[in-house]
Design a protein around this motif. Structure first.
Motif, short mmCIF file in Angstrom:
data_model
loop_
_atom_site.label_atom_id
_atom_site.label_comp_id
_atom_site.label_asym_id
_atom_site.label_seq_id
_atom_site.Cartn_x
_atom_site.Cartn_y
_atom_site.Cartn_z
N ALA A 1 -19.19 -12.05 -9.29
CA ALA A 1 -19.84 -12.30 -8.20
C ALA A 1 -18.32 -12.95 -7.42
CB ALA A 1 -20.05 -13.88 -8.46
N VAL A 2 -17.68 -12.69 -5.94
CA VAL A 2 -17.33 -13.06 -5.36
C VAL A 2 -17.68 -13.08 -4.31
CG1 VAL A 2 -15.29 -11.88 -6.14
CG2 VAL A 2 -16.57 -10.74 -5.08
N ASP A 3 -17.10 -14.44 -3.31
CA ASP A 3 -17.71 -14.47 -2.00
C ASP A 3 -17.07 -13.30 -0.60
OD1 ASP A 3 -18.52 -16.47 -3.09
OD2 ASP A 3 -17.04 -17.78 -2.38
N GLU A 4 -15.83 -12.57 -0.94
CA GLU A 4 -15.34 -11.90 -0.24
C GLU A 4 -15.26 -10.08 -0.95
OE1 GLU A 4 -10.71 -10.51 0.29
OE2 GLU A 4 -11.46 -13.22 0.98
N ALA A 5 -15.82 -9.09 0.67
CA ALA A 5 -15.99 -8.06 0.08
C ALA A 5 -15.55 -7.59 -0.76
CB ALA A 5 -16.85 -7.70 1.63
N PRO A 6 -15.21 -6.71 -1.16
CA PRO A 6 -14.11 -5.87 -2.11
C PRO A 6 -14.07 -5.21 -1.63
CG PRO A 6 -16.12 -5.84 -3.61
CD PRO A 6 -16.91 -6.04 -2.84
N ARG A 7 -12.09 -4.34 -1.57
CA ARG A 7 -12.10 -3.44 -0.57
C ARG A 7 -12.34 -2.29 -0.74
NH1 ARG A 7 -6.01 -4.45 0.35
NH2 ARG A 7 -5.59 -4.20 -1.95
N CYS A 8 -12.46 -1.24 0.06
CA CYS A 8 -12.16 0.16 -0.57
C CYS A 8 -11.21 1.19 -0.02
CB CYS A 8 -14.16 0.62 0.32
SG CYS A 8 -15.37 -0.09 -0.31
N VAL A 9 -11.22 1.85 -0.63
CA VAL A 9 -10.03 3.73 -0.52
C VAL A 9 -10.26 3.99 -0.43
CG1 VAL A 9 -7.90 3.81 -0.87
CG2 VAL A 9 -8.06 1.33 -1.75
#
Length: 169
Positions: free
Chosen positions: A67-75
């Protein structure tokens, strides 16, 4: 009245002088327009990757499942046609017509125009193959590391890169 086929040579001798050369120029222009039409059709491709996703509570997780607080990056990578190839096709056609106008004979002019038509088709096919293979070889996961560079298959095609945070569905 018998129906007989007339050869192109017979029509050319009774019609406008140089009609066969004009016919070959017309064929060169038609081949070039068709090649310019099919080039972007086969030059479009896209690939995308998101390093993570959503958990059951509506939060974000990273690529490892934590779990992370920040949205994962999408490419998102998008392959597209290069405007420079259209300029190349136009230059080939104009040079071929210029060479045909200066040719010492009709046979030489037709040969030059026919070679140019093959060159236009060859360049478009080469651009499509090189760009598609190049696009497939680009490692999309390398964009997640933070520092990256992509070398586009210039002048055959262009690759647009868009990096954005993952959004909730």
């Amino acid at each position: 009245m018998p129906l007989t086929q007339t050869s192109l040579r017979g029509v050319a001798s009774s019609a406008l002088p140089g009609a066969t050369v004009i016919g070959v120029i017309r064929r060169l222009v038609i081949v070039s327009v068709i090649a310019a039409f099919f080039y972007p059709v086969f030059m479009t491709a896209s690939r995308g990757y998101c390093a993570g996703g959503f958990d059951g509570q509506g939060g974000f997780i990273d690529a490892s499942g934590r779990a992370v607080d920040e949205a994962p990056r999408c490419v998102q990578l998008a392959l597209g046609p290069s405007p420079l190839l259209y300029v190349g096709i136009a230059v080939l056609v104009l040079l071929a017509i210029g060479r045909a106008m200066k040719a010492p004979g009709e046979l030489t002019a037709r040969r030059s125009l026919n070679r140019s038509a093959f060159a236009v088709v060859g360049i478009v096919v080469l651009a499509i193959v090189v760009s598609q293979v190049w696009f497939r070889l680009v490692s999309i996961e390398d964009f997640m590391s933070g520092s990256w560079s992509v070398f586009s298959p210039f002048p055959f095609g262009t690759i647009d890169v868009e990096i954005s945070p993952m959004t909730l569905p």
